[in-house]
Motif scaffolding. Structure first.
Motif, short mmCIF file in Angstrom:
data_model
loop_
_atom_site.label_atom_id
_atom_site.label_comp_id
_atom_site.label_asym_id
_atom_site.label_seq_id
_atom_site.Cartn_x
_atom_site.Cartn_y
_atom_site.Cartn_z
N TRP A 35 -3.36 38.21 78.16
CA TRP A 35 -3.15 37.95 76.74
C TRP A 35 -1.68 37.92 76.32
CZ3 TRP A 35 -7.48 35.99 76.04
CH2 TRP A 35 -8.66 36.58 76.50
N HIS A 36 -1.36 36.89 75.58
CA HIS A 36 -0.11 36.81 74.81
C HIS A 36 -0.53 36.78 73.36
CE1 HIS A 36 3.70 35.48 73.16
NE2 HIS A 36 3.05 34.51 72.54
N THR A 37 0.13 37.59 72.53
CA THR A 37 -0.22 37.62 71.12
C THR A 37 0.99 37.37 70.24
OG1 THR A 37 0.10 40.02 70.99
CG2 THR A 37 -2.15 39.23 71.44
N GLU A 60 4.71 31.91 62.83
CA GLU A 60 4.21 32.70 63.96
C GLU A 60 5.39 33.43 64.57
OE1 GLU A 60 2.15 31.88 68.32
OE2 GLU A 60 1.83 30.43 66.71
N PHE A 61 5.26 34.75 64.74
CA PHE A 61 6.33 35.59 65.28
C PHE A 61 5.83 36.26 66.55
CE2 PHE A 61 6.94 35.30 60.74
CZ PHE A 61 8.29 35.01 60.63
N PHE A 62 6.67 36.24 67.61
CA PHE A 62 6.29 36.85 68.87
C PHE A 62 7.52 37.36 69.60
CE2 PHE A 62 6.76 32.30 69.35
CZ PHE A 62 7.54 32.15 70.49
N TYR A 63 7.27 38.18 70.61
CA TYR A 63 8.34 38.79 71.39
C TYR A 63 8.17 38.40 72.85
CZ TYR A 63 11.03 42.55 73.66
OH TYR A 63 11.91 43.26 74.43
N GLY A 64 9.27 38.07 73.48
CA GLY A 64 9.25 37.74 74.90
C GLY A 64 10.62 37.98 75.50
N GLY A 65 10.84 37.41 76.64
CA GLY A 65 12.09 37.59 77.37
C GLY A 65 13.32 37.09 76.66
N GLU A 66 13.14 36.33 75.58
CA GLU A 66 14.26 35.83 74.78
C GLU A 66 14.47 36.68 73.53
OE1 GLU A 66 16.05 33.08 75.81
OE2 GLU A 66 14.78 33.18 77.59
N GLY A 67 13.68 37.73 73.36
CA GLY A 67 13.72 38.54 72.14
C GLY A 67 12.64 38.09 71.18
N ILE A 68 12.84 38.34 69.91
CA ILE A 68 11.87 37.93 68.90
C ILE A 68 12.09 36.45 68.59
CG2 ILE A 68 11.07 38.26 66.52
CD1 ILE A 68 12.04 41.17 66.74
N GLY A 91 0.88 28.09 65.96
CA GLY A 91 0.41 27.25 67.06
C GLY A 91 1.47 26.33 67.61
N GLY A 92 2.75 26.57 67.30
CA GLY A 92 3.82 25.65 67.63
C GLY A 92 4.49 25.83 68.97
N THR A 93 4.06 26.79 69.79
CA THR A 93 4.64 26.91 71.12
C THR A 93 3.93 25.92 72.05
OG1 THR A 93 3.12 28.57 71.99
CG2 THR A 93 5.07 29.37 70.77
N GLN A 94 4.43 25.83 73.27
CA GLN A 94 3.77 24.94 74.24
C GLN A 94 2.44 25.49 74.71
OE1 GLN A 94 6.50 23.74 77.32
NE2 GLN A 94 7.77 22.61 75.89
N LEU A 95 2.10 26.69 74.27
CA LEU A 95 0.77 27.23 74.58
C LEU A 95 -0.30 26.51 73.76
CD1 LEU A 95 1.58 31.06 74.61
CD2 LEU A 95 1.25 29.55 76.59
N GLY A 96 0.12 25.80 72.72
CA GLY A 96 -0.82 25.05 71.90
C GLY A 96 -1.58 25.94 70.94
N GLU A 97 -2.81 25.57 70.70
CA GLU A 97 -3.65 26.33 69.78
C GLU A 97 -4.09 27.63 70.44
OE1 GLU A 97 -4.49 25.65 66.52
OE2 GLU A 97 -2.91 24.15 66.81
N PRO A 98 -4.18 28.71 69.67
CA PRO A 98 -4.61 29.99 70.25
C PRO A 98 -6.06 29.94 70.71
CG PRO A 98 -4.45 30.15 67.87
CD PRO A 98 -3.92 28.81 68.24
N ASN A 99 -6.39 30.79 71.68
CA ASN A 99 -7.78 30.91 72.13
C ASN A 99 -8.64 31.52 71.03
OD1 ASN A 99 -6.04 30.97 74.63
ND2 ASN A 99 -8.07 30.69 75.51
N SER A 100 -8.05 32.45 70.28
CA SER A 100 -8.76 33.04 69.15
C SER A 100 -7.76 33.53 68.11
CB SER A 100 -9.70 34.16 69.60
OG SER A 100 -8.98 35.20 70.19
N ILE A 101 -8.27 33.69 66.91
CA ILE A 101 -7.47 34.18 65.79
C ILE A 101 -8.23 35.34 65.17
CG2 ILE A 101 -6.52 33.64 63.51
CD1 ILE A 101 -6.32 30.70 64.43
N ILE A 141 9.18 39.80 86.02
CA ILE A 141 8.80 38.62 85.24
C ILE A 141 9.02 38.88 83.76
CG2 ILE A 141 6.86 37.15 84.54
CD1 ILE A 141 5.69 37.57 87.32
N SER A 142 9.58 37.88 83.11
CA SER A 142 9.80 37.92 81.68
C SER A 142 9.12 36.70 81.08
CB SER A 142 11.31 37.92 81.43
OG SER A 142 11.61 37.41 80.19
N ILE A 143 8.21 36.92 80.15
CA ILE A 143 7.44 35.82 79.57
C ILE A 143 7.98 35.51 78.18
CG2 ILE A 143 5.17 35.13 78.72
CD1 ILE A 143 3.99 36.89 80.95
N SER A 144 8.25 34.25 77.94
CA SER A 144 8.63 33.79 76.62
C SER A 144 8.13 32.36 76.46
CB SER A 144 10.16 33.84 76.46
OG SER A 144 10.49 33.65 75.11
N PRO A 145 7.05 32.18 75.70
CA PRO A 145 6.47 30.84 75.57
C PRO A 145 7.46 29.84 75.02
CG PRO A 145 5.01 32.48 74.63
CD PRO A 145 6.31 33.16 74.94
#
Length: 166
Positions: free
Chosen positions: A38-40, A48-56, A62-72, A152-156
């Protein structure tokens, strides 16, 4: 809630980074079923605000390359204005949620979403998301992979690094 104060909806966007592979491979690799990796992100005030290897980071919902979320998940309402929220995020980005502090298992997008959800609504995000790292690490395969996974550092892709300005 004060009837005169405006309130704003707060949502949790949930993405499966494995795109279904965790469900298929986890029984073989971990000996237990995982429904996803899960990425949230928190969606409030039209962003949409999220945290990853690049910071906040932030983007349109839905604007990342992950596309639409699996659930909301609707987390409720907040009276926190956009201005106060941006100040809060700017402070987090300079301290607790700097890029260099990202740790895949202990300090990730889900810990960020959980903390922000509590700030905005007083509620936590679902436990099946926050408990996932301990579930993986409780297996021999998870322990064996930990040294690799810790690097590993994840940042969509698709978000913009947050700078506290709108």
């Amino acid at each position: 809630m004060d009837q005169d104060s405006p309130s704003f909806p707060v949502q949790l966007y949930i993405y499966d980074l494995s795109r279904g592979m965790a469900r298929q491979l986890s029984p073989l690799m971990l000996g237990k079923q995982l429904d996803g990796i899960w990425h949230t992100a928190i969606v409030v005030h039209g962003e949409e605000f999220f945290y990853g290897g690049e910071g906040i980071s932030n983007c349109p919902p839905g604007g990342t390359q992950l596309g639409e979320p699996n659930s909301i998940v609707d987390l409720g309402q907040t009276e926190v204005t956009a201005e106060i929220f941006m100040e809060y995020l700017a402070a987090l980005g300079e301290s607790t949620y700097r890029a260099a502090r990202y740790l895949l298992f202990e300090h990730n997008c889900n810990t960020f979403s959980n903390e922000v959800a509590q700030f905005l609504t007083g509620s936590k995000i679902p436990a099946y998301i926050t408990d996932l790292p301990s579930e993986v690490l409780s297996t021999p395969f998870g322990q064996a992979l930990r040294p690799i996974l810790d690097s590993i550092s994840i940042s969509p892709p698709g978000g913009s690094s947050f700078n506290g300005q709108r």
